[in-house]
Design an enzyme around this catalytic site. Sequence first.
Site, PDB file in Angstrom:
ATOM      1  N   GLY A  51      35.250  47.816  43.760  1.00  0.00           N
ATOM      2  CA  GLY A  51      36.515  47.485  44.410  1.00  0.00           C
ATOM      3  C   GLY A  51      36.631  46.009  44.699  1.00  0.00           C
ATOM      4  CB  ALA A  52      34.852  43.188  43.271  1.00  0.00           C
ATOM      5  CG  ASN A  53      40.860  44.973  42.244  1.00  0.00           C
ATOM      6  OD1 ASN A  53      40.103  45.930  42.313  1.00  0.00           O
ATOM      7  ND2 ASN A  53      42.128  45.034  42.629  1.00  0.00           N
ATOM      8  CB  THR A  54      42.349  43.773  46.146  1.00  0.00           C
ATOM      9  OG1 THR A  54      43.323  43.404  47.129  1.00  0.00           O
ATOM     10  CG2 THR A  54      41.902  45.196  46.420  1.00  0.00           C
ATOM     11  N   GLY A  55      41.073  42.447  48.593  1.00  0.00           N
ATOM     12  CA  GLY A  55      40.606  42.692  49.953  1.00  0.00           C
ATOM     13  C   GLY A  55      39.170  42.293  50.225  1.00  0.00           C
ATOM     14  CB  ILE A  56      36.583  44.060  52.231  1.00  0.00           C
ATOM     15  CG1 ILE A  56      37.332  44.128  53.561  1.00  0.00           C
ATOM     16  CG2 ILE A  56      35.086  43.918  52.479  1.00  0.00           C
ATOM     17  CD1 ILE A  56      37.013  45.379  54.369  1.00  0.00           C
ATOM     18  N   GLY A  57      36.350  43.512  49.166  1.00  0.00           N
ATOM     19  CA  GLY A  57      35.477  43.409  48.002  1.00  0.00           C
ATOM     20  C   GLY A  57      35.567  42.072  47.308  1.00  0.00           C
ATOM     21  CE1 TYR A 206      38.885  55.313  54.242  1.00  0.00           C
ATOM     22  CE2 TYR A 206      39.022  55.679  56.614  1.00  0.00           C
ATOM     23  CZ  TYR A 206      38.691  54.863  55.529  1.00  0.00           C
ATOM     24  OH  TYR A 206      38.168  53.602  55.763  1.00  0.00           O
TER      25      TYR A 206
END
Length: 323
Positions: A51-57, A206
């Site tokens: 999940g490195a394309n946005t946000g925290i990642g 979740y």
Amino acid sequence: MNWEWSDIYSHQLWMVSTAILAIIVRALRKVPWNPRACPVELKGKTAIITGANTGIGKFIALDFARRGARVILACRSEARGTAALQEIRDISGNQNVHLRLLDTSSLESVRKFAARILEEEKELHILVNNAGASGLPSKITADGLEITFATNHIGPFLLTSLLLDLLKKSAPARIVNVSSMNHWKGEVDFSHFRGDNLSNVMDAAYNHTKLHNVIWTNELARRLQGTGVTANSLHPGVVMTDVMRNYNFIIRFLFNLVGFFFFKTAEEGAFSPIYCAISEETEGITGKYFDSDCSLVLPAPPARDPALGVKEYEFCERLTAKP
């Protein structure tokens, strides 16, 4: 997913209460660990961030790239992943950053990704399981799994299992699983994995997956004792990211309105995962849960039950076994 107005009201009350609590805590708490003050270099190290394309990642990946690591962005979207890849290379000056496609909701995708990593990479020192989603409309995947459970838990479980030998070979190595304080609201019912007996209450699935994240991490750490590989879970904070993209306009608007004033930025949300992944203070620490201020705290009681941890691990092994 159909929600009653009472569920929506309850959810918004929870967000507002969390924001108020965040203000109080921020006023009283110690200054948190800041990666900008951490001198650790990662030259010669390889890291994977899902999940490195946005946000925290993306901020985790950027930090690792600035430290000289070989960084692998594990992303579902090729277009968004490519954009993040270029941005991280440009800002960090590190060209040893690479994109590999991964959809954690698909066991086939996880297996293909892991097979490529094992073929291409000689070492793996850091694995950050960051990818996750909330507010997904409930459905069953091609693997017969409820999609939130597949995305947030079973996919990361299988990915980690497939890469364990490489991590052990590269020891010392660290596994960091991004959970949430919402795991306190989760419940353990193994029928949930197949979509059975799931409540329609907002965020229920979740919350359950985030509890399973912590239970699994603690049992994983126990099994890795003596290997030089550590495993920890954490709460990144209440963060302004696009995690709410699957909710309706009203929910997103209220979240963004409250978040603009009170929540952490995505960069601040990356502090705790980075702390667990690289800091000298967490070297050798395993099977623990950290809060958003990089402090050790106790997780919810089910996560402290060793027998439940064994049951959790064995159940997930059966679910991910090849037919």
